[in-house]
Design an enzyme around this catalytic site. Structure first.
Site, PDB file in Angstrom:
ATOM      1  CG  HIS A 255      -9.269  19.730  20.925  1.00 45.34           C
ATOM      2  ND1 HIS A 255      -9.674  21.028  21.147  1.00 45.34           N
ATOM      3  CD2 HIS A 255      -8.875  19.255  22.132  1.00 45.34           C
ATOM      4  CE1 HIS A 255      -9.509  21.335  22.431  1.00 45.34           C
ATOM      5  NE2 HIS A 255      -9.031  20.276  23.056  1.00 45.34           N
TER       6      HIS A 255
ATOM      7  CG  ASP B 232      -7.421  17.530  26.052  1.00 43.16           C
ATOM      8  OD1 ASP B 232      -7.821  18.110  25.015  1.00 43.16           O
ATOM      9  OD2 ASP B 232      -6.641  18.043  26.867  1.00 43.16           O
TER      10      ASP B 232
HETATM   11  N1  NCD Z   1      -4.939  19.877  25.631  1.00 43.91           N
HETATM   12  C1  NCD Z   1      -4.004  20.390  24.877  1.00 43.91           C
HETATM   13  O1  NCD Z   1      -2.826  20.195  25.189  1.00 43.91           O
HETATM   14  N2  NCD Z   1      -4.280  21.117  23.802  1.00 43.91           N
HETATM   15  C2  NCD Z   1      -5.560  21.611  23.424  1.00 43.91           C
HETATM   16  C3  NCD Z   1      -5.940  22.884  24.064  1.00 43.91           C
HETATM   17  C4  NCD Z   1      -5.337  23.127  25.394  1.00 43.91           C
HETATM   18  O2  NCD Z   1      -5.945  22.747  26.392  1.00 43.91           O
HETATM   19  O3  NCD Z   1      -4.279  23.733  25.449  1.00 43.91           O
HETATM   20  C5  NCD Z   1      -5.594  21.817  21.930  1.00 43.91           C
HETATM   21  O4  NCD Z   1      -6.576  22.328  21.408  1.00 43.91           O
HETATM   22  O5  NCD Z   1      -4.607  21.451  21.264  1.00 43.91           O
END
Ligand code: NCD
Length: 432
Positions: A59, A306
């Site tokens: 992200h 992630d």
């Molecule tokens: N992996 C996470 O805990 N967060 C992700 C999106 C999500 O999957 O909730 C985010 O964009 O912050």
């Protein structure tokens, strides 16, 4: 002509140290190169040379949440973590559900130039789960999108998921599913089990993930489409994937696991520190052990971070109000070395497989995750396998500082990262 000489390095951690000469972005020679002239010489000291890492799940928050991360800071974190490619998730603001937004992310990644930034396209308009986004338009754009995901939300409508698998098949795309049945996780705050019960947190039950994974495997086989399962977090999901892959039922199914699900468990929740809040949630010791095993045997194909930075105000608050997500790009290698290499579950060839080669193939990249051999593009990372470092969240390149590893000693330090022969990170310094 640019020439970089890596002296005394061990490709895949195997054999005696060799010299690797990189000329104009391509590996020119692997072997002894005494007396070779170069613009820059890196003293390898026998360090491990691997193909640059590829993260299918990052992200970067730009556009829209530049108080948490930007393409520039996230790219810096990636290069420092040994990555040469990241896939930027679509849950930005505006959502990356059209050609304009994905082209913007792609162009900005090129301008920064530290890693290849491939935008992930949203599967549904606005991540709303109701109408398919213009997948073909994003695929045909300059960004050439191949990976589509509503990550953060599940494509829970089975008909939409079916259509997405069918449609993306036409241009070799893959649908990366955030497997979470929303009806089973309404209000969920933690893994459903004794820890959540004790702490009084609403539970996120394992079958909410597993039921969607099973359903999507069936849809992939039926459509012949390509499914990638994001952040596998339960032993049951690993069992489903193992069973499914053994059947060879058609379609293509791949899966990733995050470093935090390999190492951390819901026991950490006892402090109520929201740095440990993540989606899917930290689960049990037995789950983490099953995921390490599944990664070692190839049931789970690869590691994906992630990496989910958040601004401080979204983490410095009570548990239920906090945003889920953890930093991951700069600590991924250390966690993989700690959980997989040191215990003998993976050798360095295995690390190259799960952090570079498999993710590159899943996303259809031709120039990443390639062998370390003459004629190949010089996307590389040099790792000191023995050196340990202490994680200091404030010193990481991300804007957000939500690392759950604060103060932890991690093995395996990135010495140098090269993107097409250009040194992007060197001894902890980024070269913009
Ligand atoms: N992996 C996470 O805990 N967060 C992700 C999106 C999500 O999957 O909730 C985010 O964009 O912050």
């Amino acid at each position: 002509m640019s020439r970089v000489l890596l002296r005394g390095v061990r490709p895949y951690g195997e054999g005696e140290p060799v010299d690797v000469l990189v000329v104009d972005g391509t590996i020119a020679e692997v072997g002894a190169a005494p007396g070779t002239e170069a613009d820059e010489v890196v003293a390898g000291g026998g360090a491990v040379l691997l193909p640059g890492f590829v993260d299918l799940h990052t992200h970067l928050r730009e556009p829209g949440r530049e108080d948490a991360e930007t393409i520039r800071t996230g790219s810096a974190a990636a290069a420092l973590g040994g990555y040469t490619t990241v896939f930027a998730m679509a849950n930005t603001d505006p959502v990356a559900d059209n050609a304009v937004v994905v082209e913007h992310v792609w162009r900005r990644g090129r301008e920064v130039g530290l890693v290849d930034v491939h935008p992930v396209g949203a599967v549904t308009v606005g991540l709303g789960g109701e109408r398919l986004a213009e997948l073909g338009g994003m695929a045909a754009s300059a960004a050439g999108v191949r990976v589509f995901s509503d990550d953060g939300r599940c494509v829970d409508d089975p008909l939409l998921m079916r259509r997405a698998l069918e449609y993306t098949k036409a241009f070799g795309g893959v649908v990366a599913q955030h497997a979470e049945d929303p009806r089973l996780t309404a209000g969920a705050q933690a893994h459903e089990g004794p820890t959540a019960a004790k702490l009084g947190l609403a539970g996120w039950p394992a079958p909410a993930e597993e039921s969607i994974v099973a359903r999507d495997c069936l849809l992939a086989a039926h459509t012949g489409g390509s499914l990638h399962v994001c952040h596998v977090s339960t032993a049951g999901t690993a069992d489903i994937l193992r069973w499914w892959k053994a059947r060879d039922a058609g379609g293509a199914v791949s899966a990733e696991v995050t470093p935090h699900h390999l190492l951390l468990t819901d026991e950490r929740l006892a402090t109520y520190d929201p740095v440990n809040k993540v989606n899917p949630p930290l689960r049990t010791d037995a789950d983490a052990a099953a995921l390490r095993q599944a990664l070692a045997e190839g049931t789970v194909d690869c590691v994906a971070t992630d990496h989910a930075p958040h601004a401080d105000q979204h983490k410095d608050c009570e548990w239920s109000a906090a945003s889920p997500g953890m930093l991951g790009l700069q600590t991924a290698l250390g966690i993989v070395v700690r959980t997989m290499v040191r215990p003998g579950l993976l050798d360095w060839r295995g690390v190259a497989r799960v952090m570079s080669e498999r993710p590159a193939r899943i996303a259809g990249l031709a120039d990443q995750g390639r062998p370390i051999a003459a004629g190949e593009p010089a996307n590389l990372v040099l790792v000191d396998p023995d050196d340990e470092w202490t994680v200091r969240a404030a010193e990481l390149a991300s804007i957000g500082s939500n690392s759950p590893y604060e103060g932890m000693r991690l093995p395996g330090r990135v010495l140098v990262t090269l993107l097409r022969g250009r040194i992007t990170a060197h001894e902890g310094e980024v070269r913009f």
